[in-house]
Design a protein around this motif. Structure first.
Motif, mmCIF file in Angstrom:
data_model
loop_
_atom_site.group_PDB
_atom_site.id
_atom_site.type_symbol
_atom_site.label_atom_id
_atom_site.label_comp_id
_atom_site.label_asym_id
_atom_site.label_seq_id
_atom_site.Cartn_x
_atom_site.Cartn_y
_atom_site.Cartn_z
ATOM 1 N N ASP A 110 0.837 -1.204 0.000
ATOM 2 C CA ASP A 110 0.000 0.000 0.000
ATOM 3 C C ASP A 110 0.873 1.256 0.000
ATOM 4 O OD1 ASP A 110 -2.256 -1.560 0.048
ATOM 5 O OD2 ASP A 110 -2.596 -1.362 2.213
ATOM 6 N N ALA A 111 1.965 1.208 0.765
ATOM 7 C CA ALA A 111 2.877 2.358 0.818
ATOM 8 C C ALA A 111 3.514 2.618 -0.542
ATOM 9 C CB ALA A 111 3.960 2.120 1.867
ATOM 10 N N ALA A 112 3.873 1.544 -1.254
ATOM 11 C CA ALA A 112 4.449 1.701 -2.592
ATOM 12 C C ALA A 112 3.444 2.353 -3.530
ATOM 13 C CB ALA A 112 4.882 0.347 -3.145
ATOM 14 N N GLY A 113 2.165 2.000 -3.380
ATOM 15 C CA GLY A 113 1.128 2.616 -4.199
ATOM 16 C C GLY A 113 0.978 4.095 -3.904
ATOM 17 N N VAL A 114 1.068 4.455 -2.628
ATOM 18 C CA VAL A 114 1.011 5.868 -2.242
ATOM 19 C C VAL A 114 2.164 6.633 -2.890
ATOM 20 C CG1 VAL A 114 1.241 7.485 -0.322
ATOM 21 C CG2 VAL A 114 -0.205 5.453 -0.076
ATOM 22 N N ALA A 115 3.371 6.043 -2.843
ATOM 23 C CA ALA A 115 4.547 6.684 -3.439
ATOM 24 C C ALA A 115 4.394 6.829 -4.949
ATOM 25 C CB ALA A 115 5.808 5.884 -3.111
ATOM 26 N N ALA A 116 3.865 5.799 -5.596
ATOM 27 C CA ALA A 116 3.669 5.855 -7.046
ATOM 28 C C ALA A 116 2.741 7.002 -7.428
ATOM 29 C CB ALA A 116 3.109 4.527 -7.556
ATOM 30 N N GLY A 117 1.736 7.232 -6.603
ATOM 31 C CA GLY A 117 0.789 8.299 -6.880
ATOM 32 C C GLY A 117 1.394 9.688 -6.795
ATOM 33 N N GLY A 159 16.805 7.757 -5.278
ATOM 34 C CA GLY A 159 17.003 8.725 -4.209
ATOM 35 C C GLY A 159 15.791 9.616 -3.994
ATOM 36 N N LYS A 160 15.123 9.998 -5.076
ATOM 37 C CA LYS A 160 13.969 10.879 -4.963
ATOM 38 C C LYS A 160 12.693 10.125 -4.598
ATOM 39 C CE LYS A 160 15.720 14.577 -7.872
ATOM 40 N NZ LYS A 160 15.527 15.423 -9.066
ATOM 41 N N LEU A 161 12.673 8.827 -4.906
ATOM 42 C CA LEU A 161 11.501 8.023 -4.557
ATOM 43 C C LEU A 161 11.502 7.658 -3.072
ATOM 44 C CD1 LEU A 161 9.005 6.584 -5.826
ATOM 45 C CD2 LEU A 161 10.451 4.549 -6.077
ATOM 46 N N ARG A 162 12.692 7.551 -2.477
ATOM 47 C CA ARG A 162 12.782 7.099 -1.089
ATOM 48 C C ARG A 162 11.954 7.952 -0.118
ATOM 49 N NH1 ARG A 162 16.106 4.332 2.737
ATOM 50 N NH2 ARG A 162 14.906 4.581 4.666
ATOM 51 N N PRO A 163 12.020 9.285 -0.150
ATOM 52 C CA PRO A 163 11.185 10.064 0.777
ATOM 53 C C PRO A 163 9.693 9.818 0.575
ATOM 54 C CG PRO A 163 12.893 11.438 -0.187
ATOM 55 C CD PRO A 163 12.898 10.160 -0.954
ATOM 56 N N LEU A 164 9.282 9.596 -0.675
ATOM 57 C CA LEU A 164 7.872 9.310 -0.944
ATOM 58 C C LEU A 164 7.475 7.976 -0.325
ATOM 59 C CD1 LEU A 164 7.583 10.420 -4.693
ATOM 60 C CD2 LEU A 164 7.166 11.765 -2.625
ATOM 61 N N VAL A 165 8.378 6.995 -0.402
ATOM 62 C CA VAL A 165 8.119 5.688 0.196
ATOM 63 C C VAL A 165 8.056 5.804 1.718
ATOM 64 C CG1 VAL A 165 9.099 3.388 0.621
ATOM 65 C CG2 VAL A 165 9.060 4.320 -1.703
ATOM 66 N N ASP A 166 8.996 6.550 2.302
ATOM 67 C CA ASP A 166 8.986 6.743 3.758
ATOM 68 C C ASP A 166 7.672 7.376 4.215
ATOM 69 O OD1 ASP A 166 11.460 5.624 4.373
ATOM 70 O OD2 ASP A 166 12.534 7.500 4.018
ATOM 71 N N ASP A 167 7.225 8.388 3.472
ATOM 72 C CA ASP A 167 5.954 9.027 3.804
ATOM 73 C C ASP A 167 4.801 8.029 3.685
ATOM 74 O OD1 ASP A 167 7.235 11.417 4.243
ATOM 75 O OD2 ASP A 167 6.675 12.309 2.316
ATOM 76 N N GLY A 168 4.862 7.204 2.628
ATOM 77 C CA GLY A 168 3.814 6.205 2.437
ATOM 78 C C GLY A 168 3.808 5.158 3.536
ATOM 79 N N LEU A 169 4.990 4.700 3.957
ATOM 80 C CA LEU A 169 5.083 3.709 5.027
ATOM 81 C C LEU A 169 4.530 4.257 6.340
ATOM 82 C CD1 LEU A 169 8.616 2.255 4.207
ATOM 83 C CD2 LEU A 169 6.451 1.000 4.130
ATOM 84 N N TYR A 175 5.347 1.585 9.481
ATOM 85 C CA TYR A 175 6.413 1.802 10.457
ATOM 86 C C TYR A 175 5.895 1.578 11.878
ATOM 87 C CZ TYR A 175 9.853 3.690 7.143
ATOM 88 O OH TYR A 175 10.779 3.833 6.143
ATOM 89 N N GLY A 176 4.693 2.040 12.142
ATOM 90 C CA GLY A 176 4.104 1.817 13.459
ATOM 91 C C GLY A 176 3.894 0.340 13.728
ATOM 92 N N GLN A 177 3.460 -0.391 12.701
ATOM 93 C CA GLN A 177 3.256 -1.829 12.841
ATOM 94 C C GLN A 177 4.583 -2.544 13.089
ATOM 95 O OE1 GLN A 177 0.106 -3.133 12.756
ATOM 96 N NE2 GLN A 177 1.065 -5.000 13.520
ATOM 97 N N LEU A 178 5.628 -2.101 12.389
ATOM 98 C CA LEU A 178 6.947 -2.688 12.598
ATOM 99 C C LEU A 178 7.404 -2.485 14.042
ATOM 100 C CD1 LEU A 178 9.564 -4.001 11.553
ATOM 101 C CD2 LEU A 178 10.330 -1.710 10.875
ATOM 102 N N ASP A 179 7.205 -1.298 14.565
ATOM 103 C CA ASP A 179 7.593 -1.017 15.949
ATOM 104 C C ASP A 179 6.822 -1.899 16.920
ATOM 105 O OD1 ASP A 179 9.289 0.941 15.018
ATOM 106 O OD2 ASP A 179 7.890 2.597 15.390
#
Length: 240
Positions: A110-117, A159-169, A175-179
């Motif tokens: 789902d996070a990857a989809g958010v980043a793609a958008g 490099g530019k996609l990574r912040p979008l992925v972090d935001d999506g996660l 990230y909360g689930q991982l914690d």
């Protein structure tokens, strides 16, 4: 004599126009310069259309997860790579039945989809700056322009996609689930799965999926003469 000069003037004007479409001056003589410039401009347009279409599709809910060819999984043990998740990632995903992952893998997709958008501008920017120096190589492969984009701008796009992925996660709660899972069990910690490792792995896998889709879209556009980009390419590559 004047007629000949007029004809040469018109041809030179066309050459300049095509060079502008290609994104810069090309150091060659007419008609080679104009032909290369025209092809270059056509491929820039082709890639733009292919990337926009691909990112629209991948931004749809469930797009990454529902396609087994690009489905994103957890990193391998010790961070040995992402790929499509690896054996350990699949084990953990299956382990959701035991309460180990609670569908964390679906959240990654789902996070990857958010980043793609959100990724259209960064892909369009990278495409607009391509020099397209290897026009013959690009022209002979159905996904040649996509491969060229990856070779030329893959690291920049990652490099530019990574912040979008972090935001999506963060947005989908991965990230909360991982914690939460890390507090409940030391399995993920032993595997070395941290926020940074997870973000890096999802970014790499998402980029693989995006390029796969862009390549497929490029192939479709080339094959369809009714599409503007396909028609332009056929006219240039098929002309004398």
């Amino acid at each position: 004599m004047a007629g000949f000069e007029d004809r040469m003037g018109r041809r030179d004007a066309v050459a300049v126009m095509l060079a502008t479409l290609a994104g810069g001056a090309i150091a060659a003589t007419w008609p080679g310069a104009a032909r290369a410039a025209g092809i270059g401009g056509a491929f820039v347009d082709l890639l733009g259309r292919a990337s926009d279409s691909s990112l629209d599709k991948l931004a749809e809910p469930g797009a990454f997860y529902n396609d087994p060819d690009i489905r994103i999984g957890l990193p391998l043990v010790g961070g040995l790579g992402g790929g499509l998740g690896g054996v350990f990632g699949k084990v953990l995903d299956t382990g959701s039945k035991l309460g180990l992952t609670d569908n964390l893998v679906r959240r990654l997709n789902d996070a990857a989809g958010v980043a793609a958008g959100e990724a259209k501008p960064i892909f369009r920017s990278a495409i607009s700056r391509l020099s397209l120096a290897d026009v013959p190589g690009i022209a002979t492969q159905n996904d040649g322009a996509t491969q060229y984009l990856r070779r030329s701008a893959g690291d920049e796009l990652r490099g530019k996609l990574r912040p979008l992925v972090d935001d999506g996660l963060a947005q989908v709660g991965a990230y909360g689930q991982l914690d939460s899972l890390t507090r409940r069990s030391n399995v993920l910690a032993k595997a070395g799965i941290t926020h940074d490792k997870l973000g890096d792995s999802v970014t790499g896998q998402a980029l693989d999926g995006i390029f796969r889709y862009i390549g497929n879209e490029e192939t479709k556009l080339r094959a369809n003469p009714l599409k503007p980009a396909g028609s332009l390419l056929k006219g240039i590559l098929g002309g004398n």
